[in-house]
Design a protein around this motif. Structure first.
Motif, PDB file in Angstrom:
ATOM      1  N   PRO A  78     -12.738  13.576   0.789  1.00 38.84           N
ATOM      2  CA  PRO A  78     -12.038  12.733  -0.182  1.00 38.84           C
ATOM      3  C   PRO A  78     -10.761  13.340  -0.752  1.00 38.84           C
ATOM      4  O   PRO A  78      -9.932  12.607  -1.304  1.00 38.84           O
ATOM      5  CB  PRO A  78     -13.089  12.518  -1.279  1.00 38.84           C
ATOM      6  N   ASN A  79     -10.575  14.636  -0.640  1.00 38.55           N
ATOM      7  CA  ASN A  79      -9.368  15.267  -1.172  1.00 38.55           C
ATOM      8  C   ASN A  79      -8.180  15.166  -0.225  1.00 38.55           C
ATOM      9  O   ASN A  79      -7.057  15.511  -0.599  1.00 38.55           O
ATOM     10  CB  ASN A  79      -9.633  16.737  -1.503  1.00 38.55           C
ATOM     11  N   VAL A  80      -8.423  14.742   1.002  1.00 41.26           N
ATOM     12  CA  VAL A  80      -7.347  14.611   1.979  1.00 41.26           C
ATOM     13  C   VAL A  80      -6.699  13.235   1.834  1.00 41.26           C
ATOM     14  O   VAL A  80      -7.382  12.216   1.874  1.00 41.26           O
ATOM     15  CB  VAL A  80      -7.882  14.794   3.417  1.00 41.26           C
ATOM     16  N   ARG A  81      -5.393  13.211   1.650  1.00 43.96           N
ATOM     17  CA  ARG A  81      -4.665  11.955   1.524  1.00 43.96           C
ATOM     18  C   ARG A  81      -4.266  11.476   2.913  1.00 43.96           C
ATOM     19  O   ARG A  81      -3.774  12.262   3.730  1.00 43.96           O
ATOM     20  CB  ARG A  81      -3.406  12.144   0.685  1.00 43.96           C
ATOM     21  N   VAL A  82      -4.467  10.191   3.192  1.00 40.36           N
ATOM     22  CA  VAL A  82      -4.137   9.626   4.496  1.00 40.36           C
ATOM     23  C   VAL A  82      -2.873   8.780   4.391  1.00 40.36           C
ATOM     24  O   VAL A  82      -2.794   7.843   3.591  1.00 40.36           O
ATOM     25  CB  VAL A  82      -5.290   8.761   5.046  1.00 40.36           C
ATOM     26  N   LEU A  83      -1.866   9.140   5.190  1.00 44.51           N
ATOM     27  CA  LEU A  83      -0.636   8.369   5.292  1.00 44.51           C
ATOM     28  C   LEU A  83      -0.561   7.827   6.717  1.00 44.51           C
ATOM     29  O   LEU A  83      -0.539   8.593   7.678  1.00 44.51           O
ATOM     30  CB  LEU A  83       0.580   9.253   4.994  1.00 44.51           C
ATOM     31  N   ILE A  84      -0.536   6.513   6.854  1.00 46.28           N
ATOM     32  CA  ILE A  84      -0.506   5.881   8.161  1.00 46.28           C
ATOM     33  C   ILE A  84       0.942   5.777   8.651  1.00 46.28           C
ATOM     34  O   ILE A  84       1.834   5.339   7.919  1.00 46.28           O
ATOM     35  CB  ILE A  84      -1.133   4.478   8.117  1.00 46.28           C
ATOM     36  N   LEU A  85       1.157   6.186   9.898  1.00 47.97           N
ATOM     37  CA  LEU A  85       2.450   6.031  10.563  1.00 47.97           C
ATOM     38  C   LEU A  85       2.206   5.191  11.807  1.00 47.97           C
ATOM     39  O   LEU A  85       1.569   5.641  12.760  1.00 47.97           O
ATOM     40  CB  LEU A  85       3.030   7.401  10.943  1.00 47.97           C
ATOM     41  N   SER A  86       2.684   3.949  11.797  1.00 47.53           N
ATOM     42  CA  SER A  86       2.320   3.016  12.853  1.00 47.53           C
ATOM     43  C   SER A  86       3.490   2.129  13.261  1.00 47.53           C
ATOM     44  O   SER A  86       4.429   1.941  12.491  1.00 47.53           O
ATOM     45  CB  SER A  86       1.155   2.128  12.378  1.00 47.53           C
ATOM     46  N   MET A  87       3.414   1.581  14.468  1.00 47.95           N
ATOM     47  CA  MET A  87       4.412   0.610  14.916  1.00 47.95           C
ATOM     48  C   MET A  87       4.031  -0.803  14.489  1.00 47.95           C
ATOM     49  O   MET A  87       4.840  -1.718  14.566  1.00 47.95           O
ATOM     50  CB  MET A  87       4.529   0.648  16.443  1.00 47.95           C
ATOM     51  N   HIS A  88       2.799  -0.987  14.010  1.00 49.80           N
ATOM     52  CA  HIS A  88       2.309  -2.317  13.676  1.00 49.80           C
ATOM     53  C   HIS A  88       2.694  -2.717  12.253  1.00 49.80           C
ATOM     54  O   HIS A  88       2.340  -2.034  11.300  1.00 49.80           O
ATOM     55  CB  HIS A  88       0.786  -2.373  13.811  1.00 49.80           C
ATOM     56  N   ASP A  89       3.402  -3.845  12.110  1.00 48.83           N
ATOM     57  CA  ASP A  89       3.713  -4.352  10.766  1.00 48.83           C
ATOM     58  C   ASP A  89       2.870  -5.581  10.462  1.00 48.83           C
ATOM     59  O   ASP A  89       3.289  -6.493   9.760  1.00 48.83           O
ATOM     60  CB  ASP A  89       5.207  -4.649  10.615  1.00 48.83           C
ATOM     61  N   ASN A  90       1.644  -5.572  10.981  1.00 50.66           N
ATOM     62  CA  ASN A  90       0.706  -6.658  10.778  1.00 50.66           C
ATOM     63  C   ASN A  90       0.070  -6.548   9.399  1.00 50.66           C
ATOM     64  O   ASN A  90      -0.450  -5.501   9.022  1.00 50.66           O
ATOM     65  CB  ASN A  90      -0.356  -6.605  11.879  1.00 50.66           C
ATOM     66  N   ARG A  91       0.099  -7.638   8.631  1.00 42.81           N
ATOM     67  CA  ARG A  91      -0.405  -7.611   7.250  1.00 42.81           C
ATOM     68  C   ARG A  91      -1.881  -7.261   7.194  1.00 42.81           C
ATOM     69  O   ARG A  91      -2.323  -6.499   6.312  1.00 42.81           O
ATOM     70  CB  ARG A  91      -0.147  -8.966   6.579  1.00 42.81           C
ATOM     71  N   GLU A  92      -2.677  -7.806   8.130  1.00 45.34           N
ATOM     72  CA  GLU A  92      -4.107  -7.514   8.117  1.00 45.34           C
ATOM     73  C   GLU A  92      -4.370  -6.049   8.414  1.00 45.34           C
ATOM     74  O   GLU A  92      -5.282  -5.443   7.837  1.00 45.34           O
ATOM     75  CB  GLU A  92      -4.840  -8.409   9.131  1.00 45.34           C
ATOM     76  N   TYR A  93      -3.586  -5.458   9.302  1.00 42.97           N
ATOM     77  CA  TYR A  93      -3.705  -4.026   9.573  1.00 42.97           C
ATOM     78  C   TYR A  93      -3.523  -3.237   8.279  1.00 42.97           C
ATOM     79  O   TYR A  93      -4.317  -2.352   7.948  1.00 42.97           O
ATOM     80  CB  TYR A  93      -2.616  -3.590  10.570  1.00 42.97           C
ATOM     81  N   ILE A  94      -2.435  -3.568   7.582  1.00 40.37           N
ATOM     82  CA  ILE A  94      -2.101  -2.801   6.379  1.00 40.37           C
ATOM     83  C   ILE A  94      -3.184  -2.969   5.316  1.00 40.37           C
ATOM     84  O   ILE A  94      -3.634  -1.992   4.703  1.00 40.37           O
ATOM     85  CB  ILE A  94      -0.720  -3.223   5.834  1.00 40.37           C
ATOM     86  N   LEU A  95      -3.622  -4.208   5.098  1.00 46.91           N
ATOM     87  CA  LEU A  95      -4.660  -4.459   4.101  1.00 46.91           C
ATOM     88  C   LEU A  95      -5.957  -3.726   4.437  1.00 46.91           C
ATOM     89  O   LEU A  95      -6.582  -3.116   3.572  1.00 46.91           O
ATOM     90  CB  LEU A  95      -4.929  -5.964   3.997  1.00 46.91           C
ATOM     91  N   GLN A  96      -6.356  -3.794   5.697  1.00 45.51           N
ATOM     92  CA  GLN A  96      -7.593  -3.127   6.099  1.00 45.51           C
ATOM     93  C   GLN A  96      -7.511  -1.623   5.905  1.00 45.51           C
ATOM     94  O   GLN A  96      -8.478  -0.980   5.491  1.00 45.51           O
ATOM     95  CB  GLN A  96      -7.909  -3.440   7.562  1.00 45.51           C
ATOM     96  N   LEU A  97      -6.344  -1.052   6.184  1.00 41.94           N
ATOM     97  CA  LEU A  97      -6.194   0.396   6.029  1.00 41.94           C
ATOM     98  C   LEU A  97      -6.196   0.802   4.561  1.00 41.94           C
ATOM     99  O   LEU A  97      -6.754   1.843   4.201  1.00 41.94           O
ATOM    100  CB  LEU A  97      -4.927   0.872   6.743  1.00 41.94           C
ATOM    101  N   ILE A  98      -5.595  -0.015   3.701  1.00 40.87           N
ATOM    102  CA  ILE A  98      -5.666   0.256   2.262  1.00 40.87           C
ATOM    103  C   ILE A  98      -7.115   0.203   1.801  1.00 40.87           C
ATOM    104  O   ILE A  98      -7.597   1.061   1.064  1.00 40.87           O
ATOM    105  CB  ILE A  98      -4.812  -0.756   1.469  1.00 40.87           C
ATOM    106  N   GLN A  99      -7.829  -0.826   2.263  1.00 40.59           N
ATOM    107  CA  GLN A  99      -9.237  -0.966   1.890  1.00 40.59           C
ATOM    108  C   GLN A  99     -10.080   0.177   2.445  1.00 40.59           C
ATOM    109  O   GLN A  99     -11.096   0.553   1.858  1.00 40.59           O
ATOM    110  CB  GLN A  99      -9.758  -2.314   2.386  1.00 40.59           C
ATOM    111  N   SER A 100      -9.637   0.756   3.555  1.00 35.04           N
ATOM    112  CA  SER A 100     -10.360   1.878   4.146  1.00 35.04           C
ATOM    113  C   SER A 100     -10.090   3.189   3.408  1.00 35.04           C
ATOM    114  O   SER A 100     -10.834   4.155   3.582  1.00 35.04           O
ATOM    115  CB  SER A 100      -9.970   2.035   5.627  1.00 35.04           C
ATOM    116  N   GLY A 101      -9.017   3.207   2.595  1.00 32.63           N
ATOM    117  CA  GLY A 101      -8.741   4.397   1.805  1.00 32.63           C
ATOM    118  C   GLY A 101      -7.397   5.051   2.039  1.00 32.63           C
ATOM    119  O   GLY A 101      -7.118   6.115   1.482  1.00 32.63           O
ATOM    120  N   ALA A 102      -6.529   4.446   2.856  1.00 35.67           N
ATOM    121  CA  ALA A 102      -5.207   5.032   3.088  1.00 35.67           C
ATOM    122  C   ALA A 102      -4.364   4.974   1.813  1.00 35.67           C
ATOM    123  O   ALA A 102      -4.451   4.022   1.043  1.00 35.67           O
ATOM    124  CB  ALA A 102      -4.489   4.298   4.208  1.00 35.67           C
TER     125      ALA A 102
END
Length: 217
Positions: A78-102
């Motif tokens: 839990p102390n590790v911060r996750v920053l996503i670097l992706s080519m996908h600008d899909n809204r559902e991708y982003i929302l799911q990753l936020i919900q996953s903890g990014a």
């Protein structure tokens, strides 16, 4: 702010991408690339072994993808911060990753300077979305905001602070915009976390999204 460099692990299944990002980040005195991984499972192993501050991670990977890895990191590291670097600008991708903890999401077309800023922001406990990701995530909030202020959970000022936090502003930026002290912003932030029983920046962003507090044209 600590004088120690930010410890970063890079996660991507394309060696050329890893080489390019490592070469750029090694130019930054405040960042130290301490490891690399080619899939989510390996990323989780690296997180446990190296205890980095930030994982800069792709989404589409073999063995374990970015969604699964982010959820596992939230639970196991839990102390590790996750920053996503992706080519996908899909809204559902982003929302799911936020919900996953990014804690942030940047697109692969960002400048190297913005990538560094994003790493620094999430390391300091903030959230960061590149402009392309922000437009994708927030531009569709065209319905009136849910009147959560009527519940009495948060004050009007706390709602304003939460909205700005969700947009990726840090404490100093919020203080300047609202013409209040940084200490007052920190107090509001702690009150918001306490009232909502949410302790992570990503959780606050998720709450703001779910209640349509963040609207961008």
């Amino acid at each position: 702010m600590s004088s120690e460099p930010i410890r970063v692990v890079l996660v991507d299944d394309h060696p050329l991408v890893l080489d390019g990002i490592r070469a750029r980040l090694e130019e930054e005195a405040g960042i130290s690339v301490v490891g690399e991984a080619c899939n989510g499972q390996r990323a989780l192993e690296q997180a446990k072994a190296l205890e980095p501050d930030v994982m800069l991670m792709d989404v589409s990977m073999p063995v374990m993808n970015g969604f699964e890895a982010t959820r596992a990191l939230r639970e196991q590291c839990p102390n590790v911060r996750v920053l996503i670097l992706s080519m996908h600008d899909n809204r559902e991708y982003i929302l799911q990753l936020i919900q996953s903890g990014a804690s942030g999401y940047i697109l692969k077309d960002v400048s190297s300077e913005e990538m560094v800023k994003a790493i620094e922001t999430v390391h300091q406990g903030g959230t960061y979305f590149s402009s392309g990701a922000s437009q994708t995530l927030f531009s569709r909030f065209d319905e009136p905001a849910t009147p959560v202020q009527d519940t009495g959970v948060l004050t009007r000022r706390e709602l304003t602070v939460l909205k700005l936090l969700a947009e990726g502003r840090n404490n100093k930026e919020i203080a300047r915009e609202l013409d209040i002290s940084v200490r007052t912003v920190e107090t509001h932030r702690q009150n918001i976390k306490s009232k909502l029983n949410i302790q992570t920046a990503a959780g606050l962003v998720r709450y703001a999204i779910e209640h349509n507090l963040v609207q961008m044209s």
